[in-house]
Scaffold this motif. Structure first.
Motif, short mmCIF file in Angstrom:
data_model
loop_
_atom_site.label_atom_id
_atom_site.label_comp_id
_atom_site.label_asym_id
_atom_site.label_seq_id
_atom_site.Cartn_x
_atom_site.Cartn_y
_atom_site.Cartn_z
N LEU A 1 29.78 39.26 47.56
CA LEU A 1 28.52 39.03 46.88
C LEU A 1 28.39 40.04 45.75
CD1 LEU A 1 25.66 37.76 46.61
CD2 LEU A 1 24.88 39.49 48.26
N ASN A 2 28.43 39.55 44.52
CA ASN A 2 28.22 40.40 43.34
C ASN A 2 26.79 40.25 42.88
OD1 ASN A 2 30.98 41.15 43.27
ND2 ASN A 2 31.48 39.26 42.19
N ILE A 3 26.16 41.38 42.55
CA ILE A 3 24.76 41.37 42.15
C ILE A 3 24.59 42.17 40.87
CG2 ILE A 3 22.39 41.95 42.81
CD1 ILE A 3 23.31 41.93 45.74
N SER A 4 24.03 41.53 39.85
CA SER A 4 23.68 42.22 38.61
C SER A 4 22.17 42.07 38.39
CB SER A 4 24.46 41.65 37.42
OG SER A 4 23.95 40.39 37.05
N SER A 5 21.69 42.55 37.27
CA SER A 5 20.26 42.47 36.99
C SER A 5 19.82 41.06 36.62
CB SER A 5 19.90 43.41 35.84
OG SER A 5 20.63 43.07 34.66
N SER A 6 20.77 40.18 36.28
CA SER A 6 20.40 38.83 35.83
C SER A 6 21.04 37.72 36.64
CB SER A 6 20.78 38.65 34.36
OG SER A 6 22.18 38.82 34.18
N ALA A 7 21.96 38.05 37.56
CA ALA A 7 22.66 36.99 38.29
C ALA A 7 23.28 37.55 39.56
CB ALA A 7 23.75 36.36 37.41
N THR A 8 23.58 36.64 40.48
CA THR A 8 24.41 36.97 41.64
C THR A 8 25.54 35.96 41.70
OG1 THR A 8 23.24 35.59 43.27
CG2 THR A 8 22.40 37.83 42.90
N GLU A 9 26.61 36.34 42.40
CA GLU A 9 27.77 35.48 42.55
C GLU A 9 28.30 35.63 43.97
OE1 GLU A 9 31.94 34.95 40.10
OE2 GLU A 9 31.36 36.97 40.73
N PHE A 10 28.51 34.50 44.65
CA PHE A 10 29.02 34.51 46.02
C PHE A 10 30.28 33.66 46.05
CE2 PHE A 10 28.90 33.11 50.56
CZ PHE A 10 28.93 34.36 51.14
N LYS A 11 31.42 34.30 46.36
CA LYS A 11 32.68 33.57 46.34
C LYS A 11 33.68 34.20 47.30
CE LYS A 11 34.57 36.05 42.32
NZ LYS A 11 35.03 35.90 40.91
N ASN A 12 34.73 33.45 47.59
CA ASN A 12 35.77 33.89 48.51
C ASN A 12 36.59 35.03 47.90
OD1 ASN A 12 38.28 33.77 50.21
ND2 ASN A 12 37.19 32.02 51.06
N ILE A 13 37.03 35.95 48.73
CA ILE A 13 37.85 37.06 48.22
C ILE A 13 39.20 36.57 47.72
CG2 ILE A 13 36.77 38.81 49.68
CD1 ILE A 13 39.30 38.67 51.46
N GLU A 14 39.61 35.34 48.09
CA GLU A 14 40.88 34.81 47.61
C GLU A 14 40.89 34.66 46.09
OE1 GLU A 14 43.64 34.44 49.12
OE2 GLU A 14 42.99 34.75 51.18
N TYR A 15 39.71 34.64 45.47
CA TYR A 15 39.66 34.56 44.01
C TYR A 15 40.16 35.84 43.35
CZ TYR A 15 37.31 30.07 43.84
OH TYR A 15 37.03 28.74 43.95
N LEU A 16 40.40 36.89 44.13
CA LEU A 16 40.97 38.12 43.58
C LEU A 16 42.47 38.00 43.39
CD1 LEU A 16 39.00 40.76 45.68
CD2 LEU A 16 38.61 40.13 43.30
N THR A 17 43.07 36.95 43.96
CA THR A 17 44.51 36.75 43.89
C THR A 17 44.82 35.52 43.04
OG1 THR A 17 44.76 37.68 46.11
CG2 THR A 17 46.60 36.39 45.24
N PRO A 18 45.72 35.61 42.06
CA PRO A 18 46.08 34.44 41.25
C PRO A 18 46.59 33.30 42.13
CG PRO A 18 46.96 36.44 40.27
CD PRO A 18 46.43 36.82 41.63
#
Length: 273
Positions: free
Chosen positions: A43-60
């Motif tokens: 879960l990524n959180i910034s001042s204008s948005a959040t993003e929820f995604k699988n950790i597999e997106y860290l790997t090409p």
């Protein structure tokens, strides 16, 4: 670029890059489609948005199927020796400016599904718990078709949580629906995962995505499962050729992928029919 690492608690790693915080959750699924299944999300959180995604997106994902246009129509290509890695691929973005959830799903092409943000009418209870070193308080609420019991951490004053949950005076660190089908719990990430951390949030937009509502996406996913070639012709608007990147026979499209596609996760969580 200056990167600041802020350690609020010893048990959890909080990465902060350009004002964006990242937390990791283990999601467990035990419904009619998947039994005792779990994957790790961020879960990524910034001042204008959040993003929820699988950790597999860290790997090409080199084995992914790609779609390219040519004179005769479209070519769907992939590696013959491996299927695309099987994991939950839907990405959920909370766009605070438009007050919308924007879900990205891929089914030959990339779809963008926008939906209004709903917050539960939470009832905060007196019960407390210690979760991964965090002092948490209990709450109950109904949202997106399910009743949830959650614990939130007031020491992390962010009104967000995993998936589409939020609206409490602190980060939601655990959640479980009453039917015991979907659960989330904050976890300490592996050091290697943290090294790959790139917490910048880019909201999905532009011609790359085909906008669709969630009911049509559910219908399309069922169509793909029944006949992937017919579905591919429909969404590309032309003849479809299946081709291997390594000049071997490509068995991915018609038989194997269709057997692996299940009812989209967000549709199952929200009881969409």
């Amino acid at each position: 670029m200056k990167i600041i690492l802020l350690f609020l608690i010893p048990c959890l790693t909080l990465a902060q890059a350009q004002g964006t915080n990242r937390y990791y959750y283990k999601m467990t699924i035990n419904d009619s489609v998947a039994k005792n299944y779990s994957e790790t999300f961020m879960l990524n959180i910034s001042s204008s948005a959040t993003e929820f995604k699988n950790i597999e997106y860290l790997t090409p994902m080199v084995s992914d199927v790609t779609v390219n246009k040519n004179e005769g129509g479209f070519v769907i290509s992939g590696n013959s020796n491996t299927l695309p890695k099987n994991f939950i691929r839907g990405r959920i973005y909370r766009d605070m400016h438009s007050n919308l959830f924007k879900t990205v799903e891929t089914l030959v092409i990339d779809y963008l599904i926008a939906d209004s943000i709903q917050n539960a009418q939470w009832k905060i209870l007196a019960d407390t718990a210690n979760i991964e070193g965090l002092s948490c308080q209990k709450a109950r609420g109904f949202v997106y078709g399910r009743n949830y019991t959650v614990f939130f951490a007031k020491d992390i004053p962010l009104p967000y949580g995993p998936w589409k949950l939020g609206g409490l005076p602190g980060l939601i660190v655990s959640a479980q629906d009453d039917e015991m089908e979907f659960g989330f719990r904050i976890v300490s990430p592996d050091k290697e995962i943290v090294k790959k951390n790139n917490a910048n949030i880019e909201l999905p937009a532009g011609v790359k995505f085909r906008q669709i509502n969630k009911y049509d996406y559910l219908r399309y996913s069922r169509m793909f499962q029944e006949n992937s070639e017919l579905y591919a012709k429909m969404v590309t608007g032309g003849e479809v050729q299946f081709k291997s990147r390594d000049d071997q026979s490509l068995n991915i499209p018609t038989q194997q992928i269709s057997k692996r596609v299940i009812v989209p996760l967000f549709c199952r969580i929200e009881h969409l029919k």
